[in-house]
Structures are given as structure tokens and as C-alpha cells.
Scaffold this motif. Sequence first.
Motif, PDB file in Angstrom:
ATOM      1  N   CYS A 205       0.730  -0.799   0.111  1.00  0.00           N
ATOM      2  CA  CYS A 205      -0.079  -0.337   0.389  1.00  0.00           C
ATOM      3  C   CYS A 205       0.985   1.482   0.555  1.00  0.00           C
ATOM      4  O   CYS A 205       1.625   1.070   0.756  1.00  0.00           O
ATOM      5  N   LEU A 208      -2.184   6.122   0.899  1.00  0.00           N
ATOM      6  CA  LEU A 208      -3.933   6.301   1.551  1.00  0.00           C
ATOM      7  C   LEU A 208      -4.980   7.568   1.370  1.00  0.00           C
ATOM      8  O   LEU A 208      -3.932   8.736   1.442  1.00  0.00           O
ATOM      9  N   LEU A 209      -6.514   6.947   0.621  1.00  0.00           N
ATOM     10  CA  LEU A 209      -7.387   8.723   0.231  1.00  0.00           C
ATOM     11  C   LEU A 209      -7.962   8.347   2.162  1.00  0.00           C
ATOM     12  O   LEU A 209      -8.665   7.757   2.025  1.00  0.00           O
ATOM     13  N   THR A 223      -9.061   2.526  -1.030  1.00  0.00           N
ATOM     14  CA  THR A 223      -7.889   2.876  -0.390  1.00  0.00           C
ATOM     15  C   THR A 223      -7.744   2.777   0.970  1.00  0.00           C
ATOM     16  O   THR A 223      -7.051   4.626   0.149  1.00  0.00           O
ATOM     17  N   GLY A 224      -8.384   3.209   2.245  1.00  0.00           N
ATOM     18  CA  GLY A 224      -7.998   4.373   2.616  1.00  0.00           C
ATOM     19  C   GLY A 224      -9.176   4.507   3.964  1.00  0.00           C
ATOM     20  O   GLY A 224      -8.609   3.760   4.631  1.00  0.00           O
TER      21      GLY A 224
END
Length: 264
Positions: A205, A208-209, A223-224
Motif C-alpha cells: 500500500c 492512503l486516501l 484504499t484509505g
Amino acid sequence: MRMHFYRYFTMVFAVIAMMMTIPALAAETALIDDTTLISEELLWDGKIPVDISWKTKQDQGQWIEELDIMDDASSLILVVNRSEQESGKAALMYLSKNTEGIWTEGFSVDGRISGGESLKTEALYGVYSPVQTFGNLSNPGSLLPYRELTGEEHWFLDPGSELYGELQTVSASSGVVSGAINLKEMKVFFNYGMIMKNQNEEQTCKALLFHCLQNDPNDGRFTGIQIPEDALRMLVQCVDEDTCMIVVGSVDDLEALEADPITQ
């Protein structure tokens, strides 16, 4: 005679009562002592476990300074995965350090954590640095470069894509972009947003959002981290280049960061 007997009985009763009370008080004291000693037990009240808040107040956040990964960070975002209690559940705490080196808790809030369509939440664990803030709404006073969405900003969903991890500008005339989502079309989910980059480039990863949490639906494609809009707005206003974010599975995992920093 009766008066002497009454006094004698009263004295005996008082002695017995005292003998019964002393063990009870001792047991109560022992219970209190045990409770004090079990400071590592996590008490869940819907937010970050209270022992972290308590510990921060007790040692003025020196436990944060002991994390080798912190370097010269002046603020910390701590995200703890709570999926064992409820799928996708997470808790977030924001802490900052003043000029005297004292750390204090700014706020804590419930949220959601997601590995998107391809990663398990465990793959998100690590240390992150802020890259950029953005949103459909105007800049609320971000300390980082803020980008107001125009309708051309896309986010690629595949963490393995070379285009993943930053806002990609794609002209509207290009039509639908495969494997990406137009963030402006997500509307309230991205009234405010923030991109955090993994400090370890070898991790699966890479970024991250942060986006706004909505009651219905919870979009799990990204993904976050999702937190309420007012909390994300505060983060946008507080986070700067000296902010560090840690994502862990439990508070106990922080101990591993002292001896074996993931950034090395």
C-alpha cells in the motif's frame, strides 16, 4: 447489670463489625490497586482506547517521542483498526506538540478503514506522510497545497498502478478512464480529502486516501480512511509537512515501532 450487659454487647458487636469491615476495605483497596496496575487493558468507548488518552496526559506524550519513526514530527495521526469489533471499523486520534515539547490530544473520532477491492486492511499498516489536500469545497485553510476539484481529477483504484497515489488530471474529452474514478462525481464523499504517502516504498500500500464518511452508502472501493466531514475538515486545517500518521492493528503494535521502525 442490664446496662453493663448492653454496653458489653455493643462493644462486642462493634469489634465484630470492624473485623468484618477491614477485610472488605482491604479487598476494595486491592481491587483498586489491581485496576491501577492494569493500565494496558484497553477500554473501548467508541473512540480511541482511553488508556492512550490517559497515558498522554500522564507523561505529556513522551511515549510518542520514544517512537523512533517520529523524527522531528510535531503532530501525529494515530489510526487503530477495530475490525474485530465491527467490520471496517477504525478509530482515529490527532495529537500535536507545542513549543515546550508537550503533546496533547486534539480530538478522536470513529471512522472506517478499507483496503479497497484488492488489499486486506492489514496491508495498510505502516507510517505515512501527508502529500496533498483537496476537495469539492473551497480551501478551508489547509496548511498543505490544496486543490479544489474541477472534474478532471481521477484516482486510480489499483495500488499496483504506476498512476496510483496522486491525483491524475484527465481531460473530460477523454471519456471514461479505465480503473479510475472521477473524484468530483463522488460529490459529498470528497467535499474534503487528503492523500497520505507510505514512508516505506517497498510496502504494497503506497498511499492512503482520506475521504468523508457518509451514513449510506459506505464506498469500499477506495484504499484509505473514512471519517466524518467535520473531523476531516479539521485535519485538513491542522496537518502540515511535519505530521506523521501511523496505522496499526492495535495499540500494542506501537511497541514494535520503538525497537524495529518500519521506515528503516
